[in-house]
Write a protein that holds these residues in place. Sequence first.
Motif, PDB file in Angstrom:
ATOM      1  N   HIS A 188       0.785  -1.219   0.079  1.00 24.79           N
ATOM      2  CA  HIS A 188      -0.210   0.093  -0.153  1.00 24.79           C
ATOM      3  C   HIS A 188       0.903   1.275  -0.101  1.00 24.79           C
ATOM      4  CE1 HIS A 188       0.941  -0.515   4.203  1.00 24.79           C
ATOM      5  NE2 HIS A 188       0.363  -1.459   4.164  1.00 24.79           N
ATOM      6  N   THR A 189       0.390   2.357  -0.445  1.00 26.20           N
ATOM      7  CA  THR A 189       1.152   3.657  -0.707  1.00 26.20           C
ATOM      8  C   THR A 189       1.500   3.917   0.869  1.00 26.20           C
ATOM      9  OG1 THR A 189      -1.013   4.763  -0.870  1.00 26.20           O
ATOM     10  CG2 THR A 189       0.569   4.312  -2.686  1.00 26.20           C
ATOM     11  N   PRO A 190       0.540   3.806   1.755  1.00 25.99           N
ATOM     12  CA  PRO A 190       1.303   4.467   3.308  1.00 25.99           C
ATOM     13  C   PRO A 190       2.286   3.660   3.541  1.00 25.99           C
ATOM     14  CG  PRO A 190      -1.234   4.104   3.538  1.00 25.99           C
ATOM     15  CD  PRO A 190      -0.606   3.431   1.807  1.00 25.99           C
ATOM     16  N   GLY A 191       3.097   4.474   4.332  1.00 30.50           N
ATOM     17  CA  GLY A 191       4.351   3.609   4.912  1.00 30.50           C
ATOM     18  C   GLY A 191       4.220   3.161   6.295  1.00 30.50           C
ATOM     19  N   ALA A 192       4.892   2.246   7.014  1.00 33.17           N
ATOM     20  CA  ALA A 192       4.699   1.782   8.210  1.00 33.17           C
ATOM     21  C   ALA A 192       6.109   1.521   8.683  1.00 33.17           C
ATOM     22  CB  ALA A 192       4.084   0.556   8.159  1.00 33.17           C
ATOM     23  N   ILE A 193       5.999   1.755  10.172  1.00 30.63           N
ATOM     24  CA  ILE A 193       7.248   1.227  11.126  1.00 30.63           C
ATOM     25  C   ILE A 193       6.575   0.364  12.066  1.00 30.63           C
ATOM     26  CG2 ILE A 193       8.377   3.432  10.580  1.00 30.63           C
ATOM     27  CD1 ILE A 193       7.206   2.669  14.113  1.00 30.63           C
ATOM     28  N   ARG A 194       7.545  -0.608  12.509  1.00 24.92           N
ATOM     29  CA  ARG A 194       7.152  -1.549  13.634  1.00 24.92           C
ATOM     30  C   ARG A 194       8.044  -1.387  14.701  1.00 24.92           C
ATOM     31  NH1 ARG A 194       3.077  -2.879  10.213  1.00 24.92           N
ATOM     32  NH2 ARG A 194       3.706  -2.955   8.204  1.00 24.92           N
ATOM     33  N   PHE A 195       7.867  -1.387  15.855  1.00 30.64           N
ATOM     34  CA  PHE A 195       8.555  -1.209  16.809  1.00 30.64           C
ATOM     35  C   PHE A 195       7.996  -2.624  18.170  1.00 30.64           C
ATOM     36  CE2 PHE A 195       9.648   0.007  21.422  1.00 30.64           C
ATOM     37  CZ  PHE A 195      10.906   0.119  21.202  1.00 30.64           C
ATOM     38  N   VAL A 196       8.958  -3.440  18.090  1.00 30.59           N
ATOM     39  CA  VAL A 196       8.561  -4.626  18.800  1.00 30.59           C
ATOM     40  C   VAL A 196       8.476  -4.161  20.388  1.00 30.59           C
ATOM     41  CG1 VAL A 196       9.116  -7.199  19.370  1.00 30.59           C
ATOM     42  CG2 VAL A 196       9.895  -6.200  16.973  1.00 30.59           C
ATOM     43  N   VAL A 197       7.374  -4.692  20.894  1.00 30.38           N
ATOM     44  CA  VAL A 197       7.279  -4.765  22.361  1.00 30.38           C
ATOM     45  C   VAL A 197       7.521  -5.738  23.176  1.00 30.38           C
ATOM     46  CG1 VAL A 197       5.405  -4.257  24.185  1.00 30.38           C
ATOM     47  CG2 VAL A 197       5.416  -3.067  21.957  1.00 30.38           C
ATOM     48  N   GLU A 198       7.117  -6.954  22.612  1.00 29.46           N
ATOM     49  CA  GLU A 198       7.146  -8.281  23.350  1.00 29.46           C
ATOM     50  C   GLU A 198       7.179  -9.638  22.311  1.00 29.46           C
ATOM     51  OE1 GLU A 198       4.087  -8.502  26.401  1.00 29.46           O
ATOM     52  OE2 GLU A 198       4.293 -10.871  26.398  1.00 29.46           O
ATOM     53  N   GLY A 199       7.998 -10.590  22.925  1.00 32.46           N
ATOM     54  CA  GLY A 199       7.789 -11.712  22.077  1.00 32.46           C
ATOM     55  C   GLY A 199       8.954 -12.030  21.052  1.00 32.46           C
ATOM     56  N   GLU A 200       8.926 -13.139  20.415  1.00 28.15           N
ATOM     57  CA  GLU A 200      10.083 -13.573  19.484  1.00 28.15           C
ATOM     58  C   GLU A 200       9.548 -14.538  18.457  1.00 28.15           C
ATOM     59  OE1 GLU A 200      13.356 -15.229  21.946  1.00 28.15           O
ATOM     60  OE2 GLU A 200      12.198 -17.257  21.887  1.00 28.15           O
ATOM     61  N   GLY A 201      10.258 -14.754  17.374  1.00 31.14           N
ATOM     62  CA  GLY A 201       9.973 -15.718  16.466  1.00 31.14           C
ATOM     63  C   GLY A 201       9.213 -15.116  14.901  1.00 31.14           C
ATOM     64  N   PRO A 253      -3.401   8.272   7.837  1.00 32.67           N
ATOM     65  CA  PRO A 253      -4.352   9.431   7.870  1.00 32.67           C
ATOM     66  C   PRO A 253      -3.607  10.446   7.282  1.00 32.67           C
ATOM     67  CG  PRO A 253      -3.763   8.796  10.131  1.00 32.67           C
ATOM     68  CD  PRO A 253      -2.628   8.149   9.275  1.00 32.67           C
ATOM     69  N   MET A 254      -2.235  10.709   6.994  1.00 29.55           N
ATOM     70  CA  MET A 254      -1.546  11.622   6.042  1.00 29.55           C
ATOM     71  C   MET A 254      -1.963  11.442   4.374  1.00 29.55           C
ATOM     72  SD  MET A 254       2.290  12.903   6.271  1.00 29.55           S
ATOM     73  CE  MET A 254       2.379  12.341   7.887  1.00 29.55           C
ATOM     74  N   ILE A 255      -1.857  10.015   4.163  1.00 33.39           N
ATOM     75  CA  ILE A 255      -1.888  10.009   2.834  1.00 33.39           C
ATOM     76  C   ILE A 255      -3.386   9.741   2.288  1.00 33.39           C
ATOM     77  CG2 ILE A 255      -1.329   8.028   0.937  1.00 33.39           C
ATOM     78  CD1 ILE A 255       1.102   9.521   2.260  1.00 33.39           C
ATOM     79  N   GLU A 256      -4.153   9.523   3.255  1.00 29.17           N
ATOM     80  CA  GLU A 256      -5.538   9.587   3.027  1.00 29.17           C
ATOM     81  C   GLU A 256      -6.172  11.086   3.042  1.00 29.17           C
ATOM     82  OE1 GLU A 256      -8.314   9.724   6.205  1.00 29.17           O
ATOM     83  OE2 GLU A 256      -9.586   8.093   5.418  1.00 29.17           O
ATOM     84  N   ALA A 257      -5.480  11.898   3.650  1.00 27.55           N
ATOM     85  CA  ALA A 257      -5.834  13.388   3.417  1.00 27.55           C
ATOM     86  C   ALA A 257      -5.265  13.666   2.142  1.00 27.55           C
ATOM     87  CB  ALA A 257      -5.043  14.138   4.592  1.00 27.55           C
ATOM     88  N   LEU A 258      -4.340  13.431   1.546  1.00 29.47           N
ATOM     89  CA  LEU A 258      -3.947  13.319   0.194  1.00 29.47           C
ATOM     90  C   LEU A 258      -4.555  12.918  -0.822  1.00 29.47           C
ATOM     91  CD1 LEU A 258      -0.063  13.520   1.410  1.00 29.47           C
ATOM     92  CD2 LEU A 258      -1.600  15.482   0.902  1.00 29.47           C
ATOM     93  N   ASP A 259      -5.533  11.981  -0.293  1.00 31.90           N
ATOM     94  CA  ASP A 259      -6.435  11.324  -1.586  1.00 31.90           C
ATOM     95  C   ASP A 259      -5.337  10.551  -2.356  1.00 31.90           C
ATOM     96  OD1 ASP A 259      -8.816  12.018  -0.694  1.00 31.90           O
ATOM     97  OD2 ASP A 259      -8.877  13.990  -1.839  1.00 31.90           O
ATOM     98  N   ALA A 260      -4.330   9.545  -1.596  1.00 24.92           N
ATOM     99  CA  ALA A 260      -3.452   8.886  -2.578  1.00 24.92           C
ATOM    100  C   ALA A 260      -3.331   7.509  -1.898  1.00 24.92           C
ATOM    101  CB  ALA A 260      -2.173   9.464  -2.235  1.00 24.92           C
ATOM    102  N   ILE A 261      -4.580   6.874  -1.269  1.00 21.70           N
ATOM    103  CA  ILE A 261      -4.409   5.593  -1.015  1.00 21.70           C
ATOM    104  C   ILE A 261      -4.364   4.661  -2.002  1.00 21.70           C
ATOM    105  CG2 ILE A 261      -5.594   3.770   0.543  1.00 21.70           C
ATOM    106  CD1 ILE A 261      -4.533   5.845   2.510  1.00 21.70           C
ATOM    107  N   PHE A 262      -3.500   3.705  -2.370  1.00 27.57           N
ATOM    108  CA  PHE A 262      -3.693   2.440  -3.090  1.00 27.57           C
ATOM    109  C   PHE A 262      -3.303   1.233  -2.086  1.00 27.57           C
ATOM    110  CE2 PHE A 262      -2.861   5.951  -6.041  1.00 27.57           C
ATOM    111  CZ  PHE A 262      -3.660   5.590  -7.126  1.00 27.57           C
ATOM    112  N   PHE A 263      -4.123   0.186  -2.564  1.00 25.11           N
ATOM    113  CA  PHE A 263      -3.609  -1.086  -1.688  1.00 25.11           C
ATOM    114  C   PHE A 263      -3.780  -2.340  -2.606  1.00 25.11           C
ATOM    115  CE2 PHE A 263      -5.458  -4.828   0.183  1.00 25.11           C
ATOM    116  CZ  PHE A 263      -4.723  -5.078   1.362  1.00 25.11           C
TER     117      PHE A 263
END
Length: 378
Positions: free
Chosen positions: A124-137, A182-192
């Motif tokens: 999808h066009t929105p970018g993402a980051i993941r920050f790991v809280v708990e667990g492994e595997g 929400p930023m990409i949505e506000a820019l009407d630029a969502i593709f999935f």
Amino acid sequence: MSTAEETPETSETRESRVPQETDPELRALYRDIEAAELRPLWTITEQLLTPTPRPRAVPWLWRSSDLRPLAERAIRLVPVERGGERRVLSLTNPGLGGRPYAAGTLWGALQCLGPRETAPAHRHTPGAIRFVVEGEGVWTTVDGDACDMRPGDLVLTPGGAWHDHANGGDGHMYWFDGLDLPMIEALDAIFFEPHPELRQPVVGEHNRSEREFGEAGGALADTMVAGAVRGPLDAEPSALLVYRWAETDRRLTELAAGSDAPLVGVEFTNPRSGASVLPTLSCGMHRVRPGGGSTPVRRTGNRIYVVFRGAGHSVLDGRRFDWTAGDMFVVPSWVAEEHHSVEGADLFSLGDDPVLRALGVYREERLPAAQEITDVFG
Ligand code: GTQ
Ligand code: FE2
């Protein structure tokens, strides 16, 4: 009522938008203006051009003691499937009228996977980051590169990249998701787009980007050095997709040893350019020294914090928010913030400031003194 069409006067009905005038000619003018799908600016100037930012989102905190059991129940009851795509609980700011966003520009959420589960591949066009809280595997595969995830690690899935999350182990895993949705949505630029396979093919050994780009050690900028976070705008996301906790911890320990500042911090950077990790999103890690408190500051742009270790409290516009490991809280634009901890704490942050900087509307202001606490959250 549609929340997507909110105007500065959400609480008013369409009729009441017409100013109450006694002059019949003026009343007719307002009525005809409205009937022509026009608005007279002079009646709404003060709501639109505010002296300082007036975000609809409010400072808010989600406790791990609420989030965690709900996520666990969802693991037990809700399968991760194509269509729904993800088992994710979105931080929903009560100021946003039911929209599932942590702040006007930021999506924040807790994602979880049970044993051997896969969250299906998509892009999808929105970018993402993941920050790991708990667990492994779990590993997140990003355009063929399987990135192993462990607590404290930051993993990037830039906009447009294929990504899926696979749990190869027998435990539960929990991580924070941050997106510019929400930023990409506000820019009407969502593709999935869903990937044809549940899991995309993994190319070669795991953690390729880390081997290729993680060596230099230049992927963390010291935010204590004035100017360090004002990296250039880079429209390309970082090619390094994983930032390991061990390295973040090592650098924070080094910084804390080299100064007596109550708070030290690093910003995760694109090793090629020194810019933020994604064009729209910046990530940082902040260590509050035991007994330490940060100087009060306000900034334009929204921020979400994830408490990784320790406990303490933040003061946000005079309200005290007590937090402990696993809690998440949001600081909307221009809210005065300061962070305190008796035992010491590590806070991960996600911000939209790269966009504000690129557009020339980033501002920050140090407050002359610690805020007076007038209220306690929760
Ligand atoms: O893991 O791909 O929290 O696509 C929201 C949208 C996570 C994901 C979210 C997503 C994902
Ligand atoms: Fe996604």
